[in-house]
Design a protein around this motif. Structure first.
Motif, short mmCIF file in Angstrom:
data_model
loop_
_atom_site.label_atom_id
_atom_site.label_comp_id
_atom_site.label_asym_id
_atom_site.label_seq_id
_atom_site.Cartn_x
_atom_site.Cartn_y
_atom_site.Cartn_z
N PHE A 26 160.21 38.18 -21.33
CA PHE A 26 159.53 38.62 -20.12
C PHE A 26 159.43 37.48 -19.11
CE2 PHE A 26 158.51 41.65 -23.35
CZ PHE A 26 158.40 42.86 -22.70
N LYS A 27 159.60 37.84 -17.83
CA LYS A 27 159.59 36.82 -16.77
C LYS A 27 158.26 36.08 -16.71
CE LYS A 27 160.85 39.41 -13.36
NZ LYS A 27 161.03 40.00 -12.06
N GLU A 28 157.20 36.86 -16.89
CA GLU A 28 155.87 36.25 -16.77
C GLU A 28 155.40 35.63 -18.09
OE1 GLU A 28 152.69 37.47 -14.14
OE2 GLU A 28 153.72 39.37 -14.11
N PHE A 99 161.91 52.20 -14.58
CA PHE A 99 162.06 53.54 -14.00
C PHE A 99 162.28 54.62 -15.06
CE2 PHE A 99 162.98 50.59 -10.56
CZ PHE A 99 162.16 51.10 -9.55
N LYS A 100 161.71 54.44 -16.22
CA LYS A 100 161.78 55.46 -17.27
C LYS A 100 160.39 55.95 -17.66
CE LYS A 100 165.83 53.34 -19.51
NZ LYS A 100 166.85 54.37 -19.30
N GLY A 101 159.39 55.51 -16.90
CA GLY A 101 158.03 55.97 -17.20
C GLY A 101 157.22 55.05 -18.10
N PHE A 102 157.80 53.92 -18.55
CA PHE A 102 157.06 53.03 -19.47
C PHE A 102 155.89 52.34 -18.76
CE2 PHE A 102 161.25 52.55 -21.98
CZ PHE A 102 160.93 53.64 -22.78
N GLY A 103 156.12 51.89 -17.51
CA GLY A 103 155.04 51.24 -16.76
C GLY A 103 153.88 52.21 -16.56
N LYS A 104 154.20 53.43 -16.17
CA LYS A 104 153.17 54.44 -15.95
C LYS A 104 152.43 54.74 -17.26
CE LYS A 104 152.46 59.08 -14.04
NZ LYS A 104 151.60 59.59 -15.11
N ALA A 105 153.17 54.80 -18.36
CA ALA A 105 152.53 55.10 -19.66
C ALA A 105 151.50 54.03 -20.01
CB ALA A 105 153.59 55.20 -20.76
N MET A 123 153.84 41.19 -4.73
CA MET A 123 154.17 41.93 -3.52
C MET A 123 155.13 43.09 -3.77
SD MET A 123 152.08 41.11 -1.60
CE MET A 123 152.09 41.73 0.06
N LYS A 124 156.16 42.85 -4.57
CA LYS A 124 157.22 43.85 -4.72
C LYS A 124 156.78 45.12 -5.45
CE LYS A 124 160.59 41.02 -6.01
NZ LYS A 124 161.78 40.68 -6.75
N SER A 125 155.68 45.03 -6.18
CA SER A 125 155.31 46.19 -6.98
C SER A 125 154.14 46.99 -6.40
CB SER A 125 154.98 45.77 -8.41
OG SER A 125 153.93 44.83 -8.38
N LYS A 126 153.77 46.67 -5.14
CA LYS A 126 152.62 47.34 -4.54
C LYS A 126 152.79 48.86 -4.49
CE LYS A 126 149.32 46.74 -0.93
NZ LYS A 126 149.47 47.13 0.48
N GLU A 127 154.01 49.30 -4.21
CA GLU A 127 154.28 50.73 -4.12
C GLU A 127 154.05 51.42 -5.47
OE1 GLU A 127 157.98 51.19 -1.95
OE2 GLU A 127 157.99 53.29 -2.61
N PHE A 128 154.44 50.74 -6.53
CA PHE A 128 154.20 51.27 -7.87
C PHE A 128 152.70 51.48 -8.09
CE2 PHE A 128 152.84 50.12 -12.20
CZ PHE A 128 153.39 51.17 -12.92
N GLU A 130 150.32 51.81 -5.93
CA GLU A 130 149.77 52.88 -5.08
C GLU A 130 150.07 54.24 -5.71
OE1 GLU A 130 151.22 51.76 -1.24
OE2 GLU A 130 149.49 50.41 -0.95
N LYS A 131 151.28 54.38 -6.27
CA LYS A 131 151.62 55.63 -6.96
C LYS A 131 150.70 55.87 -8.15
CE LYS A 131 156.21 57.04 -5.89
NZ LYS A 131 157.64 57.01 -6.21
N MET A 132 150.23 54.79 -8.74
CA MET A 132 149.35 54.92 -9.91
C MET A 132 147.88 55.16 -9.50
SD MET A 132 151.36 54.61 -12.49
CE MET A 132 152.67 55.32 -11.53
N GLY A 133 147.65 55.29 -8.18
CA GLY A 133 146.29 55.59 -7.71
C GLY A 133 145.42 54.35 -7.48
#
Ligand code: COA
Length: 164
Positions: A26-28, A99-105, A123-128, A130-133
């Motif tokens: 993992f990068k982080e 993009f297979k739903g693992f992050g959301k899970a 910064m790059k994942s802000k849209e993700f 927001e989609k998660m509420g």
């Protein structure tokens, strides 16, 4: 739903050499993982101790993970009423598995405890997020110290007013 999504199972990760080796993909990867490794090597923690990490395995390989840490209500500077909440960080899905739903899970799992959640977005994942509420908070220099917090409030919870 694809086959991959149906099989999603969230696991609490144990601190052992196998997990720590998988973390290197993992990068982080940083001080938190290195200190876990040191604690294991010096027998400060036992092999297979519980870690603050949760993850998803796919074909025996760790492909997604997050760290989830419960913070005591007395440290809460974000939520109203003031309460115990989660700090979520190091959410990351390996490139071939995005993009297979693992992050959301993983995020849904964190939400399932019904406590508010604070995270710090890249910064790059802000849209993700927001989609998660999740929503951004009004920046408060004393509290946020250059971070860019995003929060999720369960029903009945709102944000504290800031002085800024
Ligand atoms: N930008 C915009 N939308 C995104 C996105 C991105 N970077 N990543 C995911 N989404 C969207 C998906 O399209 C999907 O939308 P839909 O429900 O309308 O189909 C939704 O968010 C859920 O996506 P999911 O498949 O669960 O995302 P993921 O498993 O790829 O996990 C990240 C998302 C950001 C955690 C993952 O891509 C990642 O690790 N990226 C690199 C590291 C990073 O930026 N980490 C951020 C935390 S520090």
């Amino acid at each position: 739903m694809t086959k991959e999504e149906e099989a999603v199972k969230i696991e609490r990760l144990k601190v052992n050499y196998k997990t720590l080796e998988e973390f290197k993909k993992f990068k982080e990867y940083g001080i938190q993982e290195l200190s876990m490794l040191e604690d294991l090597q010096e027998n400060i923690i036992e092999d297979n101790s519980e870690s603050p990490f949760y993850g998803i395995y796919f074909a025996d390989k760790l492909v997604a993970r997050m760290s989830l840490y419960q913070k005591d209500a007395k440290y809460d500077l974000y939520f109203n009423p003031q309460q115990t909440y989660f700090e979520l960080w190091k959410l990351e899905v390996l490139p071939n598995y995005q993009f297979k739903g693992f992050g959301k899970a993983l995020v849904d799992f964190a939400k399932s405890f019904g406590l508010p959640i604070k995270t710090n977005s890249r910064m790059k994942s802000k849209e993700f997020w927001e989609k998660m509420g999740f929503q951004t908070v009004d920046y408060d220099m004393n509290r946020d110290l250059g971070q860019n917090p995003l929060v999720w409030c369960p029903e009945g919870v709102s944000l504290q007013k800031t002085n800024s």
